[in-house]
Write an enzyme that holds these catalytic residues in place. Structure first.
Site, PDB file in Angstrom:
ATOM      1  N   ASP A 171      -1.333   9.937 -10.567  1.00  0.00           N
ATOM      2  CA  ASP A 171      -1.117   8.880 -11.555  1.00  0.00           C
ATOM      3  C   ASP A 171       0.367   8.700 -11.852  1.00  0.00           C
ATOM      4  O   ASP A 171       0.869   7.575 -11.975  1.00  0.00           O
ATOM      5  CB  ASP A 171      -1.864   9.204 -12.857  1.00  0.00           C
ATOM      6  CG  ASP A 171      -3.375   9.084 -12.694  1.00  0.00           C
ATOM      7  OD1 ASP A 171      -3.819   8.508 -11.675  1.00  0.00           O
ATOM      8  OD2 ASP A 171      -4.109   9.563 -13.591  1.00  0.00           O
ATOM      9  N   ASP A 201       0.844  -1.193   0.000  1.00  0.00           N
ATOM     10  CA  ASP A 201       0.000   0.000   0.000  1.00  0.00           C
ATOM     11  C   ASP A 201       0.881   1.246   0.000  1.00  0.00           C
ATOM     12  O   ASP A 201       1.813   1.372   0.815  1.00  0.00           O
ATOM     13  CB  ASP A 201      -0.911   0.001   1.232  1.00  0.00           C
ATOM     14  CG  ASP A 201      -1.911   1.131   1.180  1.00  0.00           C
ATOM     15  OD1 ASP A 201      -2.942   0.967   0.523  1.00  0.00           O
ATOM     16  OD2 ASP A 201      -1.646   2.187   1.799  1.00  0.00           O
ATOM     17  N   ASN A 247      -2.611  12.802  -3.522  1.00  0.00           N
ATOM     18  CA  ASN A 247      -3.567  13.050  -4.611  1.00  0.00           C
ATOM     19  C   ASN A 247      -4.314  14.360  -4.379  1.00  0.00           C
ATOM     20  O   ASN A 247      -4.507  15.162  -5.294  1.00  0.00           O
ATOM     21  CB  ASN A 247      -4.551  11.885  -4.689  1.00  0.00           C
ATOM     22  CG  ASN A 247      -4.700  11.332  -6.081  1.00  0.00           C
ATOM     23  OD1 ASN A 247      -3.923  11.651  -6.967  1.00  0.00           O
ATOM     24  ND2 ASN A 247      -5.710  10.509  -6.285  1.00  0.00           N
ATOM     25  N   GLU A 279      -4.356   2.520  -4.731  1.00  0.00           N
ATOM     26  CA  GLU A 279      -2.926   2.647  -4.466  1.00  0.00           C
ATOM     27  C   GLU A 279      -2.333   1.338  -3.932  1.00  0.00           C
ATOM     28  O   GLU A 279      -1.237   1.347  -3.360  1.00  0.00           O
ATOM     29  CB  GLU A 279      -2.682   3.786  -3.470  1.00  0.00           C
ATOM     30  CG  GLU A 279      -3.235   3.541  -2.064  1.00  0.00           C
ATOM     31  CD  GLU A 279      -4.665   4.036  -1.892  1.00  0.00           C
ATOM     32  OE1 GLU A 279      -5.046   4.346  -0.755  1.00  0.00           O
ATOM     33  OE2 GLU A 279      -5.389   4.094  -2.898  1.00  0.00           O
TER      34      GLU A 279
END
Length: 539
Positions: free
Chosen positions: A430, A413, A421, A456
């Site tokens: 991204d 993770d 983000n 993620e």
């Protein structure tokens, strides 16, 4: 006797060894076994069998004998053949009712039933959905129910409500690659011993044998219908010869042209007097000159009545024509050969279209392969996606159980990715995920399988990898991500891993159990401060 299996004493034959894997006879791998099959496949083993295994072997022998008997027996009609199969299946599996059905769309028609005192008769018609066989058709494979009443949903099934049939085994009968019907056996009592793989294979082979016979007869009927149609057409040739829309020839028994109709003259670009008396082979393509000569000889000898083939010719302009040639021999009252009638259909365009179709089919197959690959890939990172991971994990666990070696799974993770983000925007997020994927992918082995699990999260399968080796591998990934530069801020990952060790872990885990153990370890890694590796335990 040192063979791994036992033997079958066939009438007038020596005892034939039954090939086995361990003590389980390998009788049903390729359809009904024949004598050459058994002899070719036999292999030995010196391992002694227990009494239970010997009993099981004896049961296999009985079934082999029955399948062989059913295969070589002759029957006057289909009902007799069906009855023989049903009687054998009922006897060998201890069931109450046996049915051979024909299925057309959603209509289930009983073609044979044994015995006949259970309220079901030949030619009875049911809705397919009201039968246990609906699942056979739906799955395209054999289906078994050991105790229908133990399933609350199945207790509402029409068959169970009306007949209280507790156990069932059925398999599809395939004809020309499609499901023609089923052969199935049912009983009022539940199975005290669940249906085995051997039971399923036995019924599948019965279905396969019936399907082969039906398919053979269908093909024969089609051939006979085609010949009959050709014979009927020949009776009209003389009156319709001149104005037939396809090319037609009358040829003597030596192959010389006697007469040609208008369509053939137009097709080849000749006048009739230019063709009269000439050998038909003069107009054949050089590579096809002798094509069909053996068939003509067979017709002269009375071994066949007609033939049909594709053959190339060259017309007066030097162009190659593909023709579908149908020929038959006209005989006199005394049976003597008089002349051949030949029909030539120009299929040049069809052949060209067929080649184009084959080219397009090849392109379509390539596109389908690409589509399949796309369906298993993550569009952002290029890594395999979750669906591909699930397939690979199933394969890895199966290989682990077979080979007795470890397999490890790690859930990865990206730490605080939501904050990244939200702060820097989705395009930057991204880019970060792509960088993380590239960094980790550079530190995996060829045998490892790295995939994007979702959002993620990533996941790594490590075949033949135990606790220590997987911990080292996970630490490499963690360090690789930590070393990424050029992003908006430094990145890190938390990793939870778990290992399945055959012989040490209690019971074989399923995919969910192994993932759950890794997920628990991931939770502890995040709880302990992130950017670290923790190990989970299988229970």
């Amino acid at each position: 006797m040192t063979q791994a299996g036992t033997g079958v004493m066939l009438p007038g034959r020596a005892t034939v060894p039954i090939p086995a894997y361990g003590h389980r006879p390998y009788l049903f791998a390729r359809g009904y076994p024949t004598l050459p099959d058994l002899c070719d496949d036999a292999h030995g083993s010196d391992t002694p069998m227990s009494s239970t295994e010997e009993d099981e072997q004896t049961g296999y022998v009985h079934r082999l004998r029955e399948l062989y008997r059913l295969q070589i027996s002759r029957y006057p009609d289909y009902p007799s053949r069906y009855t023989a199969h049903l009687t054998a299946g009922l006897r060998l599996m201890g069931m109450d009712i046996g049915i051979v059905s024909h299925i057309d769309d959603c209509r289930y028609t009983v073609r044979a039933v044994q015995p006949a005192e259970h309220g079901i008769a030949k030619d009875d018609v049911f809705e397919l959905g009201d039968t246990y066989c609906a699942r056979v058709v739906g799955t395209g494979a054999a289906v078994t129910y050991n105790h229908v009443g133990s399933d609350p949903a199945m207790r509402e099934h029409p068959v169970y409500r009306e007949m209280h049939l507790e156990s069932y085994i059925g398999a599809p009968i395939r004809v020309n690659g499609r499901i023609w019907g089923t052969i199935n056996f049912s009983a009022i009592a539940p199975r005290t011993i669940p249906f085995s793989k051997a039971d399923t294979e036995f019924v599948e082979l019965m279905a396969q044998g019936l399907g082969q016979v039906i398919e053979r007869d269908v093909l024969q009927q089609q051939r006979e219908e085609a010949i009959t149609h050709l014979e009927q057409s020949n009776e009209l040739f003389e009156s319709a010869f001149e104005f037939a829309p396809v090319g037609m020839l009358l040829v003597d028994t030596e192959g010389h042209i006697l007469r040609a109709n208008r369509a053939l003259l137009e097709m080849f670009g000749y006048r009739e007097d230019e063709l009269f008396g000439r050998d038909t082979r003069e107009f054949a393509h050089p590579e096809d000159v002798d094509l069909g000569q053996d068939l003509l000889a067979e017709m002269r000898a009375g071994q066949r009545r007609s033939y049909r083939l594709e053959k190339r010719y060259v017309n007066a302009m030097g162009e190659t024509l593909w023709c579908l040639v149908s020929a038959s021999l006209v005989r006199g009252n005394e049976g003597e050969a008089r002349y051949f009638i030949a029909q030539l259909l120009d299929i040049t365009e069809v052949k060209h279209n067929r080649m184009e179709l084959e080219r397009q089919r090849a392109e379509l197959e390539l596109a389908n392969h690409k589509l399949t690959a796309f369906a298993l890939a993550d569009s952002l990172t290029g890594l395999p996606n979750r669906r591909a991971f699930q397939q690979r994990l199933t394969e890895a666990l199966a290989a682990s159980r077979r080979g007795g070696h470890a397999v490890s799974v790690a859930l990865i993770d990206v730490d605080l990715f939501k904050q990244y983000n939200d702060r820097f925007g989705h395009p930057a997020g991204d880019d970060a995920l792509q960088a993380v994927a590239d960094a980790m992918n550079g530190f995996t082995r060829d045998s490892d399988f790295l995939a994007r699990y979702g959002g993620e999260e990533f996941v790594l399968i490590m075949p033949e990898t135990g606790n220590e080796a997987s911990a080292t591998a996970c630490e490499r990934l963690r360090s690789a991500v930590e070393a990424i530069s050029g992003l908006k801020r430094a990145m890190s990952v938390s990793i939870g891993a778990a290992t399945y060790l055959p012989g040490e872990t209690t019971g074989p885990p399923d995919e969910e159990t192994l993932i759950a153990a890794a997920d628990d370890a991931l939770y502890r890694a995040k709880r302990d401060g992130r950017n670290r590796v923790r190990y989970g335990t299988l229970h």
